[in-house]
Write a protein that holds these residues in place. Structure first.
Motif, PDB file in Angstrom:
ATOM      1  N   LEU A  25       0.828  -1.195   0.000  1.00  0.00           N
ATOM      2  CA  LEU A  25       0.000   0.000   0.000  1.00  0.00           C
ATOM      3  C   LEU A  25       0.866   1.250   0.000  1.00  0.00           C
ATOM      4  CD1 LEU A  25      -2.881   1.265   0.410  1.00  0.00           C
ATOM      5  CD2 LEU A  25      -2.311   1.289   2.838  1.00  0.00           C
ATOM      6  N   ASP A  26       0.524   2.196  -0.867  1.00  0.00           N
ATOM      7  CA  ASP A  26       1.215   3.485  -0.902  1.00  0.00           C
ATOM      8  C   ASP A  26       0.558   4.380   0.154  1.00  0.00           C
ATOM      9  OD1 ASP A  26       2.692   5.678  -1.554  1.00  0.00           O
ATOM     10  OD2 ASP A  26       1.633   6.093  -3.428  1.00  0.00           O
ATOM     11  N   ILE A  27       1.343   4.825   1.125  1.00  0.00           N
ATOM     12  CA  ILE A  27       0.815   5.614   2.238  1.00  0.00           C
ATOM     13  C   ILE A  27       0.143   6.899   1.751  1.00  0.00           C
ATOM     14  CG2 ILE A  27       1.462   6.892   4.333  1.00  0.00           C
ATOM     15  CD1 ILE A  27       1.545   3.959   4.773  1.00  0.00           C
ATOM     16  N   SER A  28       0.666   7.502   0.715  1.00  0.00           N
ATOM     17  CA  SER A  28       0.092   8.750   0.231  1.00  0.00           C
ATOM     18  C   SER A  28      -1.292   8.545  -0.402  1.00  0.00           C
ATOM     19  CB  SER A  28       1.026   9.414  -0.775  1.00  0.00           C
ATOM     20  OG  SER A  28       1.179   8.603  -1.925  1.00  0.00           O
ATOM     21  N   LYS A  29      -1.613   7.324  -0.774  1.00  0.00           N
ATOM     22  CA  LYS A  29      -2.913   7.029  -1.380  1.00  0.00           C
ATOM     23  C   LYS A  29      -3.833   6.262  -0.434  1.00  0.00           C
ATOM     24  CE  LYS A  29      -0.959   6.902  -5.994  1.00  0.00           C
ATOM     25  NZ  LYS A  29      -0.660   6.110  -7.168  1.00  0.00           N
TER      26      LYS A  29
END
Length: 50
Positions: A25-29
């Motif tokens: 998982l991309d933290i910014s998304k």
């Protein structure tokens, strides 16, 4: 006593809550709920290690 409670919570978290690192998982998304779960897991882990 406090450490034992957090160690038990950490084991429960590991089995019940999803692992976002395995899903890459991309933290910014991440959604607000995903960020809350990440924060909760970090809080429990830090308190179980003290």
């Amino acid at each position: 006593m406090k450490k034992l409670i957090f160690k038990a919570l950490a084991k429960i978290n590991k089995t019940v809550l999803p692992s976002f690192t395995k899903k890459q998982l991309d933290i910014s998304k991440a959604s607000k709920m995903q960020l809350a779960i990440i924060g909760w897991r970090a809080f429990v882990t830090m308190n179980s290690l003290d």
